[in-house]
Design an enzyme around this catalytic site. Structure first.
Site, PDB file in Angstrom:
ATOM      1  N   GLU A   1     -48.923 -59.462  14.826  1.00  0.00           N
ATOM      2  CA  GLU A   1     -47.874 -59.441  15.861  1.00  0.00           C
ATOM      3  C   GLU A   1     -46.891 -58.304  15.584  1.00  0.00           C
ATOM      4  OE1 GLU A   1     -46.986 -61.535  18.710  1.00  0.00           O
ATOM      5  OE2 GLU A   1     -45.725 -59.760  18.849  1.00  0.00           O
TER       6      GLU A   1
ATOM      7  N   ASP B   1     -55.229 -50.632   1.244  1.00  0.00           N
ATOM      8  CA  ASP B   1     -55.402 -49.210   1.579  1.00  0.00           C
ATOM      9  C   ASP B   1     -54.603 -48.266   0.670  1.00  0.00           C
ATOM     10  OD1 ASP B   1     -56.822 -50.269   3.706  1.00  0.00           O
ATOM     11  OD2 ASP B   1     -55.159 -50.070   5.110  1.00  0.00           O
TER      12      ASP B   1
ATOM     13  N   GLU C   1     -63.800 -45.658   5.821  1.00  0.00           N
ATOM     14  CA  GLU C   1     -63.968 -45.990   7.246  1.00  0.00           C
ATOM     15  C   GLU C   1     -63.340 -44.928   8.158  1.00  0.00           C
ATOM     16  OE1 GLU C   1     -61.947 -49.564   8.549  1.00  0.00           O
ATOM     17  OE2 GLU C   1     -60.229 -49.193   7.250  1.00  0.00           O
TER      18      GLU C   1
ATOM     19  N   ARG D   1     -80.238 -45.758   4.394  1.00  0.00           N
ATOM     20  CA  ARG D   1     -79.769 -47.060   4.872  1.00  0.00           C
ATOM     21  C   ARG D   1     -78.230 -47.089   4.826  1.00  0.00           C
ATOM     22  NH1 ARG D   1     -84.423 -47.597   6.136  1.00  0.00           N
ATOM     23  NH2 ARG D   1     -85.841 -49.302   5.596  1.00  0.00           N
TER      24      ARG D   1
END
Ligand code: F6P
Length: 368
Positions: free
Chosen positions: A82, A147, A242, A285
């Site tokens: 939120e 992170d 990522e 892979r």
């Protein structure tokens, strides 16, 4: 327990916001134990981040509530993403709903008799805390995230645990990659920063490490993997953050890049795996470690850091030193101004020693 020490703060609220991470409960325990046992403060536990303060989903915290939680993963308070200052998509975009949420927070802060709000979170949470301070609330922040990307602290709690999990995953991939003479790409979290991939990649001996701070060239990766094959190494491990991006993507405008990424697979690991296979012809892979990195018990190092930051936050509460975030600065626990500029994250500097360390042990960082 000695006599209680004097404290400016009599009652405070505590919440955990953003993605969870190992060490949150250790930090809650650190803040609450020191605040209660040393200073006799009253504590209001707020459920599910800022949502709990908007909706008044709170409970009075007794010592039993913050006992036995040091080693527990997740957060006993619950968390949410939120963002009270952000217009919701389903809501009124002219700002009424946003205004309502901030007003509810201010009203409930007053109604609950809080002298301060302690927020445990990442960049988004600290930014919200900073903006609430601008609205007249007293706020103290604690830096949590796997992170490690918060400006002002040399390390965040959660990072070390996620690093251990990422490293173990890379270790395990080695044997299967070797058995099948494959290239295996593993994707780690880290949002827009490469700390987790760089550290886990070095710890696990990744052959290629790709981080957002160094846009990659697939040809350079291909050459590196082919050189390894020529030297008799029949498998390779590629560790990808990522947020990793190609040199072509790095040149794109933000919206164009977002569109490109959305159209090119569920995650960057799969895309890079197929790029490698196409470039080199090697069987490749992909593995995405995902939320495994945020789950489970905190490492000893995170428990120590979270406890120290927590007790330091209690000291700030006692002194009435509001508008600050506790931080690890060098080898010391200190605090910095809670003034996180919106959108600013601590990324890996190009001259960070770990970049040179990785290169020195023969790791390819994705460019020549
Ligand atoms: O900030 C922590 C983090 O785990 C990032 O590494 C990741 O990008 C993000 O949260 C995932 O967010 P969510 O929990 O909303 O899926």
């Amino acid at each position: 327990m000695g006599a209680l020490r004097s404290s400016v703060t009599k009652t405070f609220g505590i919440l955990t916001a953003g993605g969870d991470c190992p060490g949150l409960n250790a930090a809650i325990r650190g803040v609450c134990r020191a605040a209660h046992d040393r200073y006799g403060m009253q504590i209001v536990g707020i459920a599910e981040g800022f949502r709990g303060l908007i909706e008044e989903n709170v409970r009075i915290f007794k010592p039993v509530d913050f006992s036995g939680i040091l080693t527990r993963g997740g957060t006993i308070l619950g968390a949410s993403r939120e963002k009270p200052f952000k217009a919701s998509l389903s809501g009124d975009l002219d700002g009424d709903i946003v205004g309502d949420k901030v007003q509810s927070i201010k009203d409930n802060y007053k109604k609950l008799g809080l002298d301060c709000l302690v927020v445990l979170g990442g960049n988004g949470t600290n930014t919200t805390g900073y903006r609430l301070a601008g609205e007249g609330l007293n706020v103290i922040g604690l830096p949590k995230t796997i992170d490690n990307d918060i400006v002002g602290t040399d390390r965040t709690f959660g990072f070390h645990s996620a690093l251990s999990i990422g490293t173990e995953a890379i270790d395990r991939l080695h044997s299967t990659a070797q058995s099948h003479s494959r290239v295996i790409v593993i994707e780690l979290m880290g949002h827009k920063a490469g700390w987790l991939a760089l550290y886990a990649g070095v710890a696990g001996g990744g052959d290629v490490i790709l981080i957002p701070e160094i846009p990659y060239d697939i040809k350079a990766i291909g050459h590196h993997l082919e050189d390894r094959a020529k030297s008799g190494k029949t498998f390779s491990i590629v560790v990808v953050a990522e947020g990793a991006l190609s040199q072509a993507e790095a040149k794109m405008e933000k919206h164009e890049r977002k569109k490109y990424r959305a159209e090119n697979g569920p995650s960057v690991a799969y895309r890079i795996a197929s790029e490698i296979q196409e470039e080199t012809g090697m069987e490749t892979r992909a593995t995405v470690l995902g939320y495994m990195q945020r789950g489970g018990i905190p490492s000893a190092s995170d428990r120590v850091l979270a406890t120290s930051l927590g007790t330091a936050a209690a000291d700030l509460l006692a002194k009435g030193k509001y508008g600050r975030m506790v931080a690890l600065v060098g080898n010391d626990i200190d605090s910095v101004e809670l003034s996180v500029p919106e959108g600013k994250v601590k990324t890996v500097p190009k001259d960070h020693y770990m970049i040179d360390t990785a290169i020195a042990v023969g790791t390819c960082l994705g460019s020549d």
